[in-house]
Design an enzyme around this catalytic site. Sequence first.
Site, PDB file in Angstrom:
ATOM      1  N   SER A  96       0.627  -1.229   0.108  1.00  0.00           N
ATOM      2  CA  SER A  96       0.104  -0.096  -0.108  1.00  0.00           C
ATOM      3  C   SER A  96       0.807   1.142  -0.090  1.00  0.00           C
ATOM      4  O   SER A  96       1.572   1.581  -1.062  1.00  0.00           O
ATOM      5  CB  SER A  96      -1.031  -0.045   1.225  1.00  0.00           C
ATOM      6  OG  SER A  96      -1.892   0.919   1.000  1.00  0.00           O
ATOM      7  N   ASP A 233      -2.067   6.239  -3.354  1.00  0.00           N
ATOM      8  CA  ASP A 233      -1.164   5.455  -2.830  1.00  0.00           C
ATOM      9  C   ASP A 233      -0.427   4.528  -3.971  1.00  0.00           C
ATOM     10  O   ASP A 233      -1.044   4.362  -4.906  1.00  0.00           O
ATOM     11  CB  ASP A 233      -1.354   5.153  -1.397  1.00  0.00           C
ATOM     12  CG  ASP A 233      -2.553   4.036  -1.483  1.00  0.00           C
ATOM     13  OD1 ASP A 233      -3.261   4.124  -2.621  1.00  0.00           O
ATOM     14  OD2 ASP A 233      -2.788   3.282  -0.273  1.00  0.00           O
ATOM     15  N   ASP A 235      -1.068   1.054  -4.091  1.00  0.00           N
ATOM     16  CA  ASP A 235      -2.083   0.227  -4.638  1.00  0.00           C
ATOM     17  C   ASP A 235      -3.412   0.891  -4.938  1.00  0.00           C
ATOM     18  O   ASP A 235      -4.172   0.261  -5.398  1.00  0.00           O
ATOM     19  CB  ASP A 235      -2.177  -0.876  -3.739  1.00  0.00           C
ATOM     20  CG  ASP A 235      -2.933  -0.667  -2.314  1.00  0.00           C
ATOM     21  OD1 ASP A 235      -2.711   0.620  -1.989  1.00  0.00           O
ATOM     22  OD2 ASP A 235      -3.499  -1.411  -1.767  1.00  0.00           O
ATOM     23  N   ASP A 237      -5.724   2.178  -3.302  1.00  0.00           N
ATOM     24  CA  ASP A 237      -6.997   2.063  -2.537  1.00  0.00           C
ATOM     25  C   ASP A 237      -7.318   3.432  -1.692  1.00  0.00           C
ATOM     26  O   ASP A 237      -8.290   3.496  -1.430  1.00  0.00           O
ATOM     27  CB  ASP A 237      -6.952   0.916  -1.507  1.00  0.00           C
ATOM     28  CG  ASP A 237      -5.761   1.075  -0.460  1.00  0.00           C
ATOM     29  OD1 ASP A 237      -4.717   2.089  -0.699  1.00  0.00           O
ATOM     30  OD2 ASP A 237      -5.791   0.477   0.543  1.00  0.00           O
TER      31      ASP A 237
END
Length: 449
Positions: A96, A233, A235, A237
């Site tokens: 992440s 960020d 990934d 999410d």
Amino acid sequence: MGKYFGTSGIREVVNEKLTPELALKVGKALGTYLGGGTVVVGKDTRTSGETLKRAVISGLLSTGVNVIDIGLAPTPLTGFAIRLYGADAGVTITASHNPPEYNGIKVWQPNGMAYTPEMENELEAILESGNFRKAPWNEIGSLRRADPKAEYIKKALEMVHLDNSYTVVVDSGNGAGSILSPYLQRELGNRVISLNSHPTGFFVRELEPNAKSLSALAKTVKAMKADVGIAHDGDADRIGVVDDRGKFVEYEVMLSLMAGYMLRKFGKGKIVTTVDAGFALDDYVRPLGGEVIRTRVGDVAVADELARHGGIFGGEPSGTWIIPQWNLTPDGIFAGALVLEMIDRLGPLSELAKEVPRYVTLRAKIPCPNEKKARAMELIAQEALNSFDYERLIDIDGIRIENSDWWILFRPSGTEPIMRITLEAHTEEKAKELMEKAEKLVRNAVERA
């Protein structure tokens, strides 16, 4: 939290604690836990992603589970693909917003929600036992590759519509969002300027999309006279947003605006957030028919409550939003499309942001060894309850005490040896006074623990 799984799956420095050997075992443990079926596997842009992904896939195949490898994919795309292909689980290889030397393994349920701590504990027990299912030669799982990006965009365009076209700057931080977020914005009919869209695994800014890390995005929005800046960020999410004047919109303000917009779009209902979210959200959504429910920190807790209450929208003050009408996976890319729809319907972001009440928020970290956390929290509970004059207490994740014009949250960190204090008050003076008292109380409790 177990030996391997923390607040957000497994997340460690690569080739130290997180090795291909461990990834192989996680694959075997998940395959054993599922006892068959199909799993979707994707990864973010980190340099270690391919080796860990292949190890997880090998483990899954060896237990007789079929795998759909979607390759480089932001977390929201993995969540989408699980439902698209009717899979029994999903795995994302991602750390992440952590620095590049980290990577992680996060597991997802068939409905797009992350595995709960209870499910992770079961996986961990299988992992520890080493008692894995071994499929005979003629029942080894099959592997196929798929690319769900076009389906994702097509489905998103069925839910989000713009009447006008805008100039949007998208900063994907060289993360996995770079293969999807700018393209979705373009398909919405916008003029897109891409920043940091090289999915190399070498990051040019801190991955968490905050005011400090998005200074280049803010400057670009201003220079290009763009309508909005959208950032992610590693990934994707999470979402960070810069307004039409090149100013970063604070997380709490953005959370309130989006919750309000979802109430306008879908009608009255429940908004789910975490115990570290401020009063601005409640004060902003109440007139729009919104009722705020607070839960533990972490996207799985938010998704869980949304599903339980049939909520309209869920989000954390970290830019992690869940749109249940779309999916129970946190999705910064789809959130970006919704931000544009909100601007299209309600006007420029800089104007909208003025409507959200601003209060004073202070945060502090106090060192506390992990083994002292439980006892320190007991002492904090006793002391806080005696020394503060409060009206309500929430103890689902740490301890939050609140009055009509201030609140304080005492919470042990799930990832570091620290105690966190977060508080909010209507004035700077009151906030400082509360923080002084709270810090003293925590230091005292840690010493005595």
